[in-house]
Enzyme design. Structure first.
Site, PDB file in Angstrom:
ATOM      1  CG  ASP A  13      -2.119   0.854   1.095  1.00 19.98           C
ATOM      2  OD1 ASP A  13      -2.276   1.488   0.036  1.00 19.98           O
ATOM      3  OD2 ASP A  13      -2.911   0.916   2.046  1.00 19.98           O
ATOM      4  CG  LEU A  54       9.934 -16.964  -3.686  1.00 22.27           C
ATOM      5  CD1 LEU A  54       9.699 -17.023  -2.175  1.00 22.27           C
ATOM      6  CD2 LEU A  54      10.316 -15.534  -4.078  1.00 22.27           C
ATOM      7  CG  HIS A 107       0.259   1.902  -9.412  1.00 21.75           C
ATOM      8  ND1 HIS A 107       0.041   1.612  -8.090  1.00 21.75           N
ATOM      9  CD2 HIS A 107      -0.857   2.546  -9.844  1.00 21.75           C
ATOM     10  CE1 HIS A 107      -1.166   2.071  -7.731  1.00 21.75           C
ATOM     11  NE2 HIS A 107      -1.713   2.643  -8.772  1.00 21.75           N
TER      12      HIS A 107
HETATM   13  C1  FPP Z   1      -1.839   0.253  -3.294  1.00 18.31           C
HETATM   14  O1  FPP Z   1      -1.373   1.586  -3.308  1.00 18.31           O
HETATM   15  C2  FPP Z   1      -1.301  -0.452  -4.416  1.00 18.31           C
HETATM   16  C3  FPP Z   1      -2.043  -0.996  -5.414  1.00 18.31           C
HETATM   17  C4  FPP Z   1      -3.507  -0.951  -5.452  1.00 18.31           C
HETATM   18  C5  FPP Z   1      -1.388  -1.662  -6.540  1.00 18.31           C
HETATM   19  C6  FPP Z   1      -0.188  -2.470  -6.183  1.00 18.31           C
HETATM   20  C7  FPP Z   1       0.512  -2.772  -7.413  1.00 18.31           C
HETATM   21  C8  FPP Z   1       1.841  -2.765  -7.564  1.00 18.31           C
HETATM   22  C9  FPP Z   1       2.825  -2.532  -6.489  1.00 18.31           C
HETATM   23  C10 FPP Z   1       2.383  -3.055  -8.901  1.00 18.31           C
HETATM   24  C11 FPP Z   1       2.368  -4.526  -9.098  1.00 18.31           C
HETATM   25  C12 FPP Z   1       2.758  -4.797 -10.460  1.00 18.31           C
HETATM   26  C13 FPP Z   1       3.247  -5.952 -10.881  1.00 18.31           C
HETATM   27  C14 FPP Z   1       3.636  -6.036 -12.277  1.00 18.31           C
HETATM   28  C15 FPP Z   1       3.412  -7.132 -10.007  1.00 18.31           C
HETATM   29  P1  FPP Z   1      -2.435   2.739  -3.517  1.00 18.31           P
HETATM   30  O2  FPP Z   1      -2.516   2.999  -4.965  1.00 18.31           O
HETATM   31  O3  FPP Z   1      -3.725   2.369  -2.870  1.00 18.31           O
HETATM   32  O4  FPP Z   1      -1.719   3.893  -2.761  1.00 18.31           O
HETATM   33  P2  FPP Z   1      -2.414   5.054  -1.910  1.00 18.31           P
HETATM   34  O5  FPP Z   1      -3.165   4.375  -0.798  1.00 18.31           O
HETATM   35  O6  FPP Z   1      -1.237   5.830  -1.427  1.00 18.31           O
HETATM   36  O7  FPP Z   1      -3.289   5.805  -2.847  1.00 18.31           O
END
Ligand code: FPP
Length: 234
Positions: free
Chosen positions: A14, A125, A31
Site C-alpha cells: 500500500d 521461491l 505503481h
Molecule cells: C496500493 O497503493 C497499491 C495498489 C492498489 C497496486 C499495487 C501494485 C503494484 C505494487 C504493482 C504490481 C505490479 C506488478 C507487475 C506485479 P495505492 O494505490 O492504494 O496507494 P495510496 O493508498 O497511497 O493511494
C-alpha cells in the site's frame, strides 16, 4: 526467546499513490516504482530462505478506480509478463496467480498462464500474485465447489473439514502465511486472504511500498522471530 519458523510471507503493498503525490507525479508512477520493489522483494525473500511470498497486486475492488489508473496498472502488468519477470524466472522463482481471471483481458490471462507453465518446476521461491483477487469471493467460490462435489456424490457432508475446505481455495497446497506485512500505515485486511490469515502474525509499517527494502524486511523478520505464537493455546 522464540525463534519461529517462517515459511510464508504475505504482503499488502500500500502507498504507491501517496508516494507519487509527494513527488508531484501521477499515481501510475507510484505503481511503476512499486512494481520494481516487487522484484527486489521477491529476490530478498528468496535470499533470506523463505519459500513462499504472496503479494496483493490488484483487488476485485480496485476495478472501481479510474479507467486511467486501471489501464496503467494493466499495461504495467503486460510489460512485466512480457519481460520484467524474466529476472525472477532465472532466479528459480515459480510464479502463480490467484484471483478472478474472468475479469482480466484475454491476452493478459494468456501471458499469465504461459508464465505459470514456464516456471512450474522452479523451486527456490513460490511467488503468488493476487490479481483481481477478493477473499470473500474466493471463499464463496470454494463453497460452491464443495456443494457441487456433495451434489455429485463425490464428497459426504461429514467429510467437509478445514483441510478439505482449504483445498478448494486458490491457495490449495500452499501453507498459510506466518507473517503479513502491510505498508503505508493502514491497519486493515482489505479482503485479503481472510481464511488463510487466521493465525498469522500481523505487522504494519508506515513506510510507503515504493520505499520498502530488504533492510526493513530483515528487521520485520527479526521482530517476527521474537513473537510468541500460541494458536489459542494457554
Ligand atoms: C496500493 O497503493 C497499491 C495498489 C492498489 C497496486 C499495487 C501494485 C503494484 C505494487 C504493482 C504490481 C505490479 C506488478 C507487475 C506485479 P495505492 O494505490 O492504494 O496507494 P495510496 O493508498 O497511497 O493511494
Amino acid at each position: 526467546m522464540t525463534n519461529n519458523n517462517l515459511q510464508h510471507i504475505a504482503v499488502i503493498m500500500d502507498g504507491n499513490g501517496r508516494w507519487a503525490a509527494k513527488r508531484g507525479l501521477p499515481r501510475n508512477a507510484g505503481h511503476k516504482k512499486g512494481a520494481e520493489v516487487v522484484i527486489e522483494t521477491a529476490k530478498a525473500v528468496k535470499e533470506l530462505g523463505v519459500p513462499y511470498l504472496t503479494i496483493y497486486a490488484f483487488s476485485t475492488e480496485n476495478w472501481k478506480r479510474s479507467k486511467q489508473e486501471v489501464d496503467g496498472l494493466m499495461n504495467l502488468l503486460r510489460q512485466y509478463l512480457d519481460s520484467n519477470f524474466e529476472e525472477l524466472e532465472k532466479n528459480d522463482v515459480r510464479i502463480r496467480f490467484i484471483g478472478e481471471r474472468g475479469m482480466l483481458d484475454a491476452d493478459i490471462v494468456n501471458k499469465m498462464e504461459n508464465l505459470e507453465k514456464r516456471t512450474i518446476s522452479n523451486r527456490s521461491l513460490v511467488l503468488q500474485i493476487a490479481l483481481s483477487y477478493g477473499s470473500r469471493q474466493e471463499i464463496v467460490n470454494a463453497v460452491r465447489r464443495t456443494a457441487q462435489k456433495v451434489k455429485n456424490g463425490e464428497l459426504a457432508i461429514t467429510d467437509i473439514d478445514e483441510n478439505e475446505f482449504s483445498q478448494m481455495l486458490y491457495t490449495a497446497e500452499v501453507p498459510d502465511p506466518d507473517l503479513l506485512i502491510r505498508t503505508s500505515g493502514e491497519q486493515r485486511l482489505s479482503n485479503y486472504l481472510l481464511w488463510q490469515l487466521a493465525y498469522t502474525e500481523l505487522f504494519f509499517t508506515n513506510t510507503l511500498w515504493p520505499d520498502f527494502n530488504k533492510e526493513e524486511l530483515k528487521s520485520i523478520i527479526e521482530n517476527y522471530k521474537t513473537r510468541e505464537r500460541r494458536y489459542g493455546k494457554a
